[in-house]
Design a protein around this motif. Structure first.
Motif, PDB file in Angstrom:
ATOM      1  N   ASP A  54       0.811  -1.216   0.000  1.00 33.33           N
ATOM      2  CA  ASP A  54       0.000   0.000   0.000  1.00 33.33           C
ATOM      3  C   ASP A  54       0.845   1.268   0.000  1.00 33.33           C
ATOM      4  O   ASP A  54       0.319   2.360   0.210  1.00 33.33           O
ATOM      5  CB  ASP A  54      -0.911   0.021   1.236  1.00 33.33           C
ATOM      6  CG  ASP A  54      -1.940  -1.093   1.217  1.00 33.33           C
ATOM      7  OD1 ASP A  54      -2.403  -1.440   0.117  1.00 33.33           O
ATOM      8  OD2 ASP A  54      -2.260  -1.622   2.298  1.00 33.33           O
ATOM      9  N   ALA A  55       2.134   1.129  -0.255  1.00 33.27           N
ATOM     10  CA  ALA A  55       3.031   2.287  -0.242  1.00 33.27           C
ATOM     11  C   ALA A  55       3.147   2.873  -1.641  1.00 33.27           C
ATOM     12  O   ALA A  55       2.553   2.411  -2.606  1.00 33.27           O
ATOM     13  CB  ALA A  55       4.409   1.868   0.281  1.00 33.27           C
ATOM     14  N   ALA A  56       3.949   3.931  -1.739  1.00 36.31           N
ATOM     15  CA  ALA A  56       4.296   4.533  -3.020  1.00 36.31           C
ATOM     16  C   ALA A  56       5.789   4.349  -3.233  1.00 36.31           C
ATOM     17  O   ALA A  56       6.542   4.200  -2.267  1.00 36.31           O
ATOM     18  CB  ALA A  56       3.947   6.021  -3.028  1.00 36.31           C
ATOM     19  N   ASP A 105      -2.001   8.574  -8.872  1.00 30.24           N
ATOM     20  CA  ASP A 105      -1.194   7.533  -9.492  1.00 30.24           C
ATOM     21  C   ASP A 105      -2.002   6.243  -9.466  1.00 30.24           C
ATOM     22  O   ASP A 105      -2.042   5.532  -8.461  1.00 30.24           O
ATOM     23  CB  ASP A 105       0.132   7.361  -8.744  1.00 30.24           C
ATOM     24  CG  ASP A 105       1.109   6.455  -9.474  1.00 30.24           C
ATOM     25  OD1 ASP A 105       0.653   5.629 -10.291  1.00 30.24           O
ATOM     26  OD2 ASP A 105       2.323   6.553  -9.217  1.00 30.24           O
ATOM     27  N   TRP A 106      -2.634   5.959 -10.588  1.00 32.79           N
ATOM     28  CA  TRP A 106      -3.591   4.860 -10.678  1.00 32.79           C
ATOM     29  C   TRP A 106      -2.946   3.477 -10.626  1.00 32.79           C
ATOM     30  O   TRP A 106      -3.643   2.470 -10.569  1.00 32.79           O
ATOM     31  CB  TRP A 106      -4.402   4.980 -11.964  1.00 32.79           C
ATOM     32  CG  TRP A 106      -3.572   5.348 -13.159  1.00 32.79           C
ATOM     33  CD1 TRP A 106      -3.357   6.600 -13.656  1.00 32.79           C
ATOM     34  CD2 TRP A 106      -2.822   4.455 -13.991  1.00 32.79           C
ATOM     35  NE1 TRP A 106      -2.528   6.552 -14.757  1.00 32.79           N
ATOM     36  CE2 TRP A 106      -2.183   5.242 -14.986  1.00 32.79           C
ATOM     37  CE3 TRP A 106      -2.634   3.078 -14.008  1.00 32.79           C
ATOM     38  CZ2 TRP A 106      -1.364   4.695 -15.974  1.00 32.79           C
ATOM     39  CZ3 TRP A 106      -1.817   2.521 -14.983  1.00 32.79           C
ATOM     40  CH2 TRP A 106      -1.208   3.325 -15.953  1.00 32.79           C
ATOM     41  N   ARG A 115      -6.252   7.459   0.996  1.00 33.94           N
ATOM     42  CA  ARG A 115      -5.680   8.323   2.031  1.00 33.94           C
ATOM     43  C   ARG A 115      -5.307   9.690   1.447  1.00 33.94           C
ATOM     44  O   ARG A 115      -5.525  10.731   2.097  1.00 33.94           O
ATOM     45  CB  ARG A 115      -4.468   7.647   2.665  1.00 33.94           C
ATOM     46  CG  ARG A 115      -4.818   6.446   3.532  1.00 33.94           C
ATOM     47  CD  ARG A 115      -3.651   5.998   4.393  1.00 33.94           C
ATOM     48  NE  ARG A 115      -2.595   5.352   3.613  1.00 33.94           N
ATOM     49  CZ  ARG A 115      -2.501   4.049   3.401  1.00 33.94           C
ATOM     50  NH1 ARG A 115      -3.432   3.234   3.900  1.00 33.94           N
ATOM     51  NH2 ARG A 115      -1.507   3.541   2.715  1.00 33.94           N
ATOM     52  N   LEU A 116      -4.750   9.692   0.250  1.00 34.11           N
ATOM     53  CA  LEU A 116      -4.429  10.961  -0.410  1.00 34.11           C
ATOM     54  C   LEU A 116      -5.706  11.754  -0.688  1.00 34.11           C
ATOM     55  O   LEU A 116      -5.745  12.973  -0.512  1.00 34.11           O
ATOM     56  CB  LEU A 116      -3.678  10.711  -1.717  1.00 34.11           C
ATOM     57  CG  LEU A 116      -2.303  10.052  -1.625  1.00 34.11           C
ATOM     58  CD1 LEU A 116      -1.713   9.890  -3.028  1.00 34.11           C
ATOM     59  CD2 LEU A 116      -1.362  10.871  -0.750  1.00 34.11           C
ATOM     60  N   LEU A 117      -6.747  11.051  -1.138  1.00 36.09           N
ATOM     61  CA  LEU A 117      -8.016  11.724  -1.410  1.00 36.09           C
ATOM     62  C   LEU A 117      -8.584  12.352  -0.148  1.00 36.09           C
ATOM     63  O   LEU A 117      -9.097  13.487  -0.182  1.00 36.09           O
ATOM     64  CB  LEU A 117      -9.012  10.718  -1.992  1.00 36.09           C
ATOM     65  CG  LEU A 117     -10.422  11.250  -2.247  1.00 36.09           C
ATOM     66  CD1 LEU A 117     -10.412  12.330  -3.310  1.00 36.09           C
ATOM     67  CD2 LEU A 117     -11.360  10.103  -2.655  1.00 36.09           C
ATOM     68  N   SER A 118      -8.499  11.664   0.969  1.00 33.39           N
ATOM     69  CA  SER A 118      -9.030  12.203   2.226  1.00 33.39           C
ATOM     70  C   SER A 118      -8.360  13.522   2.576  1.00 33.39           C
ATOM     71  O   SER A 118      -9.032  14.497   2.948  1.00 33.39           O
ATOM     72  CB  SER A 118      -8.828  11.189   3.354  1.00 33.39           C
ATOM     73  OG  SER A 118      -9.587  10.017   3.146  1.00 33.39           O
ATOM     74  N   ARG A 119      -7.043  13.562   2.447  1.00 37.04           N
ATOM     75  CA  ARG A 119      -6.319  14.808   2.765  1.00 37.04           C
ATOM     76  C   ARG A 119      -6.664  15.921   1.775  1.00 37.04           C
ATOM     77  O   ARG A 119      -6.835  17.078   2.160  1.00 37.04           O
ATOM     78  CB  ARG A 119      -4.819  14.543   2.793  1.00 37.04           C
ATOM     79  CG  ARG A 119      -4.373  13.628   3.922  1.00 37.04           C
ATOM     80  CD  ARG A 119      -2.880  13.695   4.148  1.00 37.04           C
ATOM     81  NE  ARG A 119      -2.120  13.072   3.081  1.00 37.04           N
ATOM     82  CZ  ARG A 119      -1.749  11.789   3.083  1.00 37.04           C
ATOM     83  NH1 ARG A 119      -2.106  10.994   4.092  1.00 37.04           N
ATOM     84  NH2 ARG A 119      -1.041  11.293   2.093  1.00 37.04           N
ATOM     85  N   TYR A 153     -13.690   3.566  -0.205  1.00 40.18           N
ATOM     86  CA  TYR A 153     -12.761   3.337   0.899  1.00 40.18           C
ATOM     87  C   TYR A 153     -12.607   4.615   1.726  1.00 40.18           C
ATOM     88  O   TYR A 153     -12.580   4.577   2.968  1.00 40.18           O
ATOM     89  CB  TYR A 153     -11.408   2.880   0.353  1.00 40.18           C
ATOM     90  CG  TYR A 153     -10.491   2.266   1.390  1.00 40.18           C
ATOM     91  CD1 TYR A 153     -10.509   0.900   1.638  1.00 40.18           C
ATOM     92  CD2 TYR A 153      -9.605   3.054   2.121  1.00 40.18           C
ATOM     93  CE1 TYR A 153      -9.676   0.330   2.587  1.00 40.18           C
ATOM     94  CE2 TYR A 153      -8.764   2.496   3.070  1.00 40.18           C
ATOM     95  CZ  TYR A 153      -8.809   1.137   3.303  1.00 40.18           C
ATOM     96  OH  TYR A 153      -7.978   0.586   4.244  1.00 40.18           O
ATOM     97  N   HIS A 154     -12.494   5.758   1.051  1.00 39.33           N
ATOM     98  CA  HIS A 154     -12.407   7.050   1.741  1.00 39.33           C
ATOM     99  C   HIS A 154     -13.621   7.291   2.629  1.00 39.33           C
ATOM    100  O   HIS A 154     -13.495   7.715   3.786  1.00 39.33           O
ATOM    101  CB  HIS A 154     -12.269   8.173   0.703  1.00 39.33           C
ATOM    102  CG  HIS A 154     -12.739   9.511   1.161  1.00 39.33           C
ATOM    103  ND1 HIS A 154     -12.053  10.264   2.082  1.00 39.33           N
ATOM    104  CD2 HIS A 154     -13.843  10.239   0.825  1.00 39.33           C
ATOM    105  CE1 HIS A 154     -12.703  11.412   2.298  1.00 39.33           C
ATOM    106  NE2 HIS A 154     -13.796  11.404   1.556  1.00 39.33           N
ATOM    107  N   LEU A 155     -14.802   6.992   2.115  1.00 37.94           N
ATOM    108  CA  LEU A 155     -16.027   7.275   2.851  1.00 37.94           C
ATOM    109  C   LEU A 155     -16.244   6.322   4.014  1.00 37.94           C
ATOM    110  O   LEU A 155     -16.511   6.759   5.147  1.00 37.94           O
ATOM    111  CB  LEU A 155     -17.226   7.186   1.900  1.00 37.94           C
ATOM    112  CG  LEU A 155     -17.309   8.215   0.772  1.00 37.94           C
ATOM    113  CD1 LEU A 155     -18.438   7.846  -0.175  1.00 37.94           C
ATOM    114  CD2 LEU A 155     -17.499   9.614   1.324  1.00 37.94           C
TER     115      LEU A 155
END
Length: 455
Positions: A54-56, A105-106, A115-119, A153-155
């Motif tokens: 789950d990392a980049a 980054d799809w 997690r990026l979307l949440s921020r 997942y964000h929601l």
């Protein structure tokens, strides 16, 4: 309206750039046809290291995401998309200044992306609420394909549901898509062997957590003992640990949805229908992909089966809004955009969801040589259907026909079926079938790759 609209594209739908700011992933079909060597370099740059989870990537010279891609783009044999330019422009006309496109980054895990979307949403919403009259604003998500999994997942897992007002998903594979199996086995790219693309494209797919997270969660494998799920049957060539983690990703969402109870937001699922769609597979020595599940052809949008395009907690597909459109073209379908506006503005739908006719296109993604067989299913047997092969491009067909490669009239069989074979030289082409005598004309289209030979 005072709410903030956030568009979340699907897999391959965001621009990716290198450290120097050059586009690495933003290839149109025209660019791919004109630069096969460049595509091979792109494929190599997109591969991820083993065990990324789950990392980049921690490479400082690695890729970063730009915004949503606005024109047609494709991963030959696996994914084609019409871009989000028309959708973004339409939403901007509905909510001027209040539309944000979330590029990401799809390739990476949807957990990481969520997690990026949440921020990002937290920052965007704070800025939007600071404007006069927007203090009580919430978020309306418009998601295409895999973007709906990211938003879900964000929601539900990350707690973003309290700020959401509406969620609209367009062809989201809630239960996955068999096409992900064909990518991981390499079957999706078998017809591209003559061009030398099959092996690098397969290796790329096997390195991407996002592709694994598109795997079907239902019992999609036909066996001698009956249907089986991917938790009990191995996918040839795929990393077993990544398959298990992908299935766990979907179970994590399901557990959160069950535990959270009724959502505070409205959920609308738009799905494609009557398009030929692979729904199950036999994973024997010779793999066979079937346009049916449990002995029934449920069809879909050509990529996502109809039953997979609705949330698993829904007891049936009745609440879904169905359109006779292909997967990649859903975000730009005119009738869908009208219906989307009605959902966002909560207006009466009226007759907007009833186009004059509906067309289901069945065309191979890859053929060894032309001509290309074209089959269409329609809800009427008296249509005049023209199939046109065009040079691919982001701005639609040339009104003067200068981009036309070939054109034929499809023959009707008298029961709603139409067939023909259109000449096609080697390359990647846009195929559109139009009911030309209708007002307005109705069109369904997709891309086809002719790997070798000529007509």
């Amino acid at each position: 309206m005072a709410d903030l609209l956030v568009v979340v594209p699907g897999i391959t739908g965001s621009v990716l750039r290198d450290a120097a700011g050059r586009d690495v992933w933003n290839l149109s079909p025209r660019a791919i046809v004109g630069g096969l060597t460049g595509l091979r370099r792109t494929v190599g740059a997109l591969r991820l290291p083993a065990g990324i989870g789950d990392a980049a990537p921690d490479d400082p010279a690695g890729l970063s995401a730009g915004g949503p891609i606005t024109g047609w783009h494709l991963w030959p044999g696996f994914w084609a998309g019409g871009g989000y330019g028309r959708l973004l422009a339409h939403l901007e006309s509905v909510n001027p200044g209040g539309v944000r496109g979330f590029g990401y980054d799809w390739r990476l895990s949807n957990r990481h992306t969520a997690r990026l979307l949440s921020r990002r949403v937290e920052r965007w919403l704070a800025e939007w609420r600071a404007r006069p009259g927007n203090a009580g604003a919430r978020v309306v998500f418009v998601c295409h394909s895999m973007g709906g999994l990211v938003v879900r997942y964000h929601l539900e897992v990350l707690g973003g549901r309290e700020h959401a007002w509406r969620v609209v998903t367009l062809g989201t594979p809630y239960r996955g898509a068999v096409k992900a199996i064909s990518a991981l086995t390499g079957d999706a790219f078998g017809g591209l062997g003559a061009l030398g693309w099959d092996e690098p494209l397969t290796e790329l797919a096997r390195s991407l957590p996002a592709v694994y997270q598109l795997l079907p969660t239902y019992r999609c494998v036909s066996t001698a003992d009956g249907p089986a799920g991917l938790d009990t049957v191995s996918v040839p060539g795929a990393d077993p640990a990544m398959v298990r983690d992908a299935l766990a990703f979907h179970r994590e969402i399901a557990a959160a949805v069950a535990g959270n109870g009724a959502p505070p937001y409205e959920l609308y699922a738009f799905a494609g229908k009557i398009q030929a769609t692979v729904q199950s597979v036999e994973l024997g020595p010779v793999r066979r992909y079937r346009h049916e599940q449990g002995g029934v052809d449920h069809a879909g949008d050509g990529t996502v089966a109809l039953f997979s395009a609705v949330p698993p907690e829904w007891p049936n597909t009745a609440p879904a809004l169905l359109h006779a459109a292909r997967h990649g073209g859903l975000p730009g379908t005119a009738a869908l955009l009208d219906a989307l506006t009605d959902k966002i503005l909560a207006r009466d739908l009226g007759g907007i969801l009833a186009p004059p006719c509906e067309l289901g296109l069945d065309v191979p993604e890859v053929v060894a040589s032309g001509p290309v067989p074209v089959a269409v299913r329609a809800d009427r047997a008296d249509l005049l259907l023209h199939a046109v092969l065009r040079e691919p491009g982001a701005e639609g067909p040339d009104p003067y026909g200068r981009d036309t490669v070939a054109e034929i009239r499809l023959d009707a069989d008298g029961s709603g079926g139409y067939h023909g074979r259109i000449p096609a030289p080697e390359g990647i082409w846009r195929l559109d079938v139009t009911a030309v005598a209708e007002t307005p004309p109705v069109t369904v289209g997709d891309y086809v790759t002719v790997a070798s030979g000529s007509s």
